[in-house]
Design a protein around this motif. Structure first.
Motif, PDB file in Angstrom:
ATOM      1  N   THR A 179      -8.603  11.226   1.006  1.00  0.00           N
ATOM      2  CA  THR A 179      -7.587  12.113   0.442  1.00  0.00           C
ATOM      3  C   THR A 179      -6.813  12.775   1.568  1.00  0.00           C
ATOM      4  OG1 THR A 179      -8.961  12.548  -1.495  1.00  0.00           O
ATOM      5  CG2 THR A 179      -7.204  14.139  -1.035  1.00  0.00           C
ATOM      6  N   HIS A 180      -5.498  12.828   1.431  1.00  0.00           N
ATOM      7  CA  HIS A 180      -4.658  13.495   2.428  1.00  0.00           C
ATOM      8  C   HIS A 180      -4.563  14.980   2.094  1.00  0.00           C
ATOM      9  CE1 HIS A 180      -3.171  10.446   5.195  1.00  0.00           C
ATOM     10  NE2 HIS A 180      -3.478   9.621   4.205  1.00  0.00           N
ATOM     11  N   THR A 181      -5.299  15.762   2.866  1.00  0.00           N
ATOM     12  CA  THR A 181      -5.287  17.212   2.744  1.00  0.00           C
ATOM     13  C   THR A 181      -4.580  17.764   3.978  1.00  0.00           C
ATOM     14  OG1 THR A 181      -7.395  17.134   1.572  1.00  0.00           O
ATOM     15  CG2 THR A 181      -6.739  19.261   2.482  1.00  0.00           C
ATOM     16  N   GLY A 182      -3.452  18.407   3.784  1.00  0.00           N
ATOM     17  CA  GLY A 182      -2.691  18.934   4.913  1.00  0.00           C
ATOM     18  C   GLY A 182      -1.801  17.903   5.572  1.00  0.00           C
ATOM     19  N   SER A 183      -1.715  16.713   4.979  1.00  0.00           N
ATOM     20  CA  SER A 183      -0.853  15.648   5.517  1.00  0.00           C
ATOM     21  C   SER A 183      -0.478  14.693   4.385  1.00  0.00           C
ATOM     22  CB  SER A 183      -1.572  14.869   6.631  1.00  0.00           C
ATOM     23  OG  SER A 183      -2.655  14.124   6.100  1.00  0.00           O
ATOM     24  N   SER A 184       0.445  13.801   4.688  1.00  0.00           N
ATOM     25  CA  SER A 184       0.796  12.689   3.804  1.00  0.00           C
ATOM     26  C   SER A 184       0.830  11.456   4.703  1.00  0.00           C
ATOM     27  CB  SER A 184       2.157  12.931   3.134  1.00  0.00           C
ATOM     28  OG  SER A 184       3.161  13.173   4.103  1.00  0.00           O
ATOM     29  N   GLU A 185       1.131  10.279   4.129  1.00  0.00           N
ATOM     30  CA  GLU A 185       1.204   9.079   4.962  1.00  0.00           C
ATOM     31  C   GLU A 185       2.208   8.086   4.396  1.00  0.00           C
ATOM     32  OE1 GLU A 185      -1.639   5.913   7.329  1.00  0.00           O
ATOM     33  OE2 GLU A 185      -2.527   7.112   5.730  1.00  0.00           O
ATOM     34  N   VAL A 186       2.966   7.496   5.305  1.00  0.00           N
ATOM     35  CA  VAL A 186       3.901   6.424   4.986  1.00  0.00           C
ATOM     36  C   VAL A 186       3.456   5.204   5.773  1.00  0.00           C
ATOM     37  CG1 VAL A 186       6.283   5.617   5.121  1.00  0.00           C
ATOM     38  CG2 VAL A 186       5.809   8.024   4.629  1.00  0.00           C
ATOM     39  N   MET A 187       3.284   4.067   5.078  1.00  0.00           N
ATOM     40  CA  MET A 187       2.904   2.803   5.722  1.00  0.00           C
ATOM     41  C   MET A 187       3.970   1.757   5.411  1.00  0.00           C
ATOM     42  SD  MET A 187      -1.030   2.434   4.509  1.00  0.00           S
ATOM     43  CE  MET A 187      -2.345   3.399   5.204  1.00  0.00           C
ATOM     44  N   TYR A 188       4.472   1.093   6.449  1.00  0.00           N
ATOM     45  CA  TYR A 188       5.456   0.023   6.294  1.00  0.00           C
ATOM     46  C   TYR A 188       4.816  -1.265   6.799  1.00  0.00           C
ATOM     47  CZ  TYR A 188       9.752  -2.653   6.640  1.00  0.00           C
ATOM     48  OH  TYR A 188      10.716  -3.612   6.495  1.00  0.00           O
ATOM     49  N   ILE A 189       4.722  -2.253   5.931  1.00  0.00           N
ATOM     50  CA  ILE A 189       4.032  -3.499   6.279  1.00  0.00           C
ATOM     51  C   ILE A 189       4.942  -4.381   7.129  1.00  0.00           C
ATOM     52  CG2 ILE A 189       2.817  -5.530   5.392  1.00  0.00           C
ATOM     53  CD1 ILE A 189       1.531  -2.743   4.679  1.00  0.00           C
ATOM     54  N   LEU A 190       4.439  -4.761   8.313  1.00  0.00           N
ATOM     55  CA  LEU A 190       5.182  -5.629   9.233  1.00  0.00           C
ATOM     56  C   LEU A 190       4.824  -7.090   9.035  1.00  0.00           C
ATOM     57  CD1 LEU A 190       4.823  -3.399  12.410  1.00  0.00           C
ATOM     58  CD2 LEU A 190       6.854  -3.651  10.953  1.00  0.00           C
ATOM     59  N   SER A 191       3.527  -7.383   8.864  1.00  0.00           N
ATOM     60  CA  SER A 191       3.095  -8.766   8.645  1.00  0.00           C
ATOM     61  C   SER A 191       1.749  -8.781   7.941  1.00  0.00           C
ATOM     62  CB  SER A 191       3.008  -9.536   9.973  1.00  0.00           C
ATOM     63  OG  SER A 191       2.033  -8.969  10.824  1.00  0.00           O
ATOM     64  N   GLY A 192       1.454  -9.899   7.304  1.00  0.00           N
ATOM     65  CA  GLY A 192       0.218 -10.038   6.550  1.00  0.00           C
ATOM     66  C   GLY A 192       0.373  -9.515   5.127  1.00  0.00           C
ATOM     67  N   THR A 193      -0.712  -9.617   4.374  1.00  0.00           N
ATOM     68  CA  THR A 193      -0.714  -9.154   2.988  1.00  0.00           C
ATOM     69  C   THR A 193      -2.006  -8.400   2.709  1.00  0.00           C
ATOM     70  OG1 THR A 193      -1.708 -11.211   2.201  1.00  0.00           O
ATOM     71  CG2 THR A 193       0.718 -11.072   2.148  1.00  0.00           C
ATOM     72  N   GLY A 194      -1.946  -7.580   1.691  1.00  0.00           N
ATOM     73  CA  GLY A 194      -3.123  -6.822   1.288  1.00  0.00           C
ATOM     74  C   GLY A 194      -2.806  -5.994   0.064  1.00  0.00           C
ATOM     75  N   LYS A 195      -3.626  -4.968  -0.146  1.00  0.00           N
ATOM     76  CA  LYS A 195      -3.363  -4.091  -1.279  1.00  0.00           C
ATOM     77  C   LYS A 195      -3.703  -2.662  -0.905  1.00  0.00           C
ATOM     78  CE  LYS A 195      -7.815  -4.809  -3.596  1.00  0.00           C
ATOM     79  NZ  LYS A 195      -8.460  -5.287  -4.829  1.00  0.00           N
ATOM     80  N   ALA A 196      -2.930  -1.755  -1.472  1.00  0.00           N
ATOM     81  CA  ALA A 196      -3.207  -0.327  -1.381  1.00  0.00           C
ATOM     82  C   ALA A 196      -3.670   0.116  -2.761  1.00  0.00           C
ATOM     83  CB  ALA A 196      -1.958   0.448  -0.977  1.00  0.00           C
ATOM     84  N   ILE A 197      -4.633   1.006  -2.777  1.00  0.00           N
ATOM     85  CA  ILE A 197      -5.056   1.634  -4.021  1.00  0.00           C
ATOM     86  C   ILE A 197      -4.826   3.121  -3.830  1.00  0.00           C
ATOM     87  CG2 ILE A 197      -6.939   2.037  -5.646  1.00  0.00           C
ATOM     88  CD1 ILE A 197      -8.215  -0.590  -4.559  1.00  0.00           C
ATOM     89  N   CYS A 198      -3.933   3.687  -4.633  1.00  0.00           N
ATOM     90  CA  CYS A 198      -3.576   5.108  -4.536  1.00  0.00           C
ATOM     91  C   CYS A 198      -3.832   5.749  -5.891  1.00  0.00           C
ATOM     92  CB  CYS A 198      -2.125   5.257  -4.120  1.00  0.00           C
ATOM     93  SG  CYS A 198      -1.643   6.950  -3.732  1.00  0.00           S
ATOM     94  N   ASP A 199      -4.729   6.735  -5.900  1.00  0.00           N
ATOM     95  CA  ASP A 199      -5.104   7.418  -7.139  1.00  0.00           C
ATOM     96  C   ASP A 199      -5.521   6.424  -8.217  1.00  0.00           C
ATOM     97  OD1 ASP A 199      -4.613   9.881  -5.946  1.00  0.00           O
ATOM     98  OD2 ASP A 199      -2.549   9.969  -6.683  1.00  0.00           O
ATOM     99  N   GLY A 200      -6.240   5.380  -7.808  1.00  0.00           N
ATOM    100  CA  GLY A 200      -6.775   4.396  -8.743  1.00  0.00           C
ATOM    101  C   GLY A 200      -5.823   3.287  -9.133  1.00  0.00           C
ATOM    102  N   VAL A 201      -4.575   3.335  -8.665  1.00  0.00           N
ATOM    103  CA  VAL A 201      -3.579   2.314  -8.998  1.00  0.00           C
ATOM    104  C   VAL A 201      -3.449   1.346  -7.825  1.00  0.00           C
ATOM    105  CG1 VAL A 201      -1.164   1.881  -9.598  1.00  0.00           C
ATOM    106  CG2 VAL A 201      -2.330   3.911 -10.499  1.00  0.00           C
ATOM    107  N   SER A 202      -3.660   0.051  -8.096  1.00  0.00           N
ATOM    108  CA  SER A 202      -3.612  -0.984  -7.069  1.00  0.00           C
ATOM    109  C   SER A 202      -2.203  -1.573  -6.977  1.00  0.00           C
ATOM    110  CB  SER A 202      -4.623  -2.087  -7.415  1.00  0.00           C
ATOM    111  OG  SER A 202      -4.602  -3.098  -6.440  1.00  0.00           O
ATOM    112  N   GLU A 203      -1.722  -1.746  -5.742  1.00  0.00           N
ATOM    113  CA  GLU A 203      -0.403  -2.331  -5.503  1.00  0.00           C
ATOM    114  C   GLU A 203      -0.515  -3.407  -4.428  1.00  0.00           C
ATOM    115  OE1 GLU A 203       2.598   1.408  -6.034  1.00  0.00           O
ATOM    116  OE2 GLU A 203       1.420   1.375  -4.192  1.00  0.00           O
TER     117      GLU A 203
END
Length: 110
Positions: A50-74
């Motif tokens: 959990t991001h407490t006192g911060s946030s995060e931005v991720m920009y994918i350059l190469s490869g594939t995967g998935k993020a799960i944020c608050d239970g939602v998979s993308e």
């Protein structure tokens, strides 16, 4: 200020945030922002946190995967951007066959 990530040492972070395998990072941290290029090998992940006192931005350059944020998979691939606001929980998983490389910024909130 110009940041030359290729000139920064790649730091291994085993089981980062409780994840699988090792996260590799080239980063600059000035106490206000952490700016980095990260790499996850196939099967590696960043643990759910959990991001407490911060946030995060991720920009994918190469490869594939998935993020799960608050239970939602993308699904994520090159050119996709994932954002985790302050107070929210996320994880990043490389479930592809190649390294997942991404640029990330973690600003600290006052």
């Amino acid at each position: 200020m110009k940041l030359c990530f290729s000139q920064l040492e790649e730091t291994p972070m085993p089981q980062f945030k409780g994840g699988e395998k090792t996260t590799y990072s080239r980063f600059m941290d000035d106490g206000h922002n952490r700016i980095m290029i990260n790499r996850l090998e196939p099967g590696a992940s960043i643990g759910l946190h959990t991001h407490t006192g911060s946030s995060e931005v991720m920009y994918i350059l190469s490869g594939t995967g998935k993020a799960i944020c608050d239970g939602v998979s993308e699904r994520l691939g090159p050119g996709d951007c994932h954002y985790c606001p302050e107070g929210h929980a996320h994880t990043l998983i490389n479930d592809g066959g190649a390294d997942l490389v991404f640029f990330a910024v973690v600003p600290q909130h006052s």
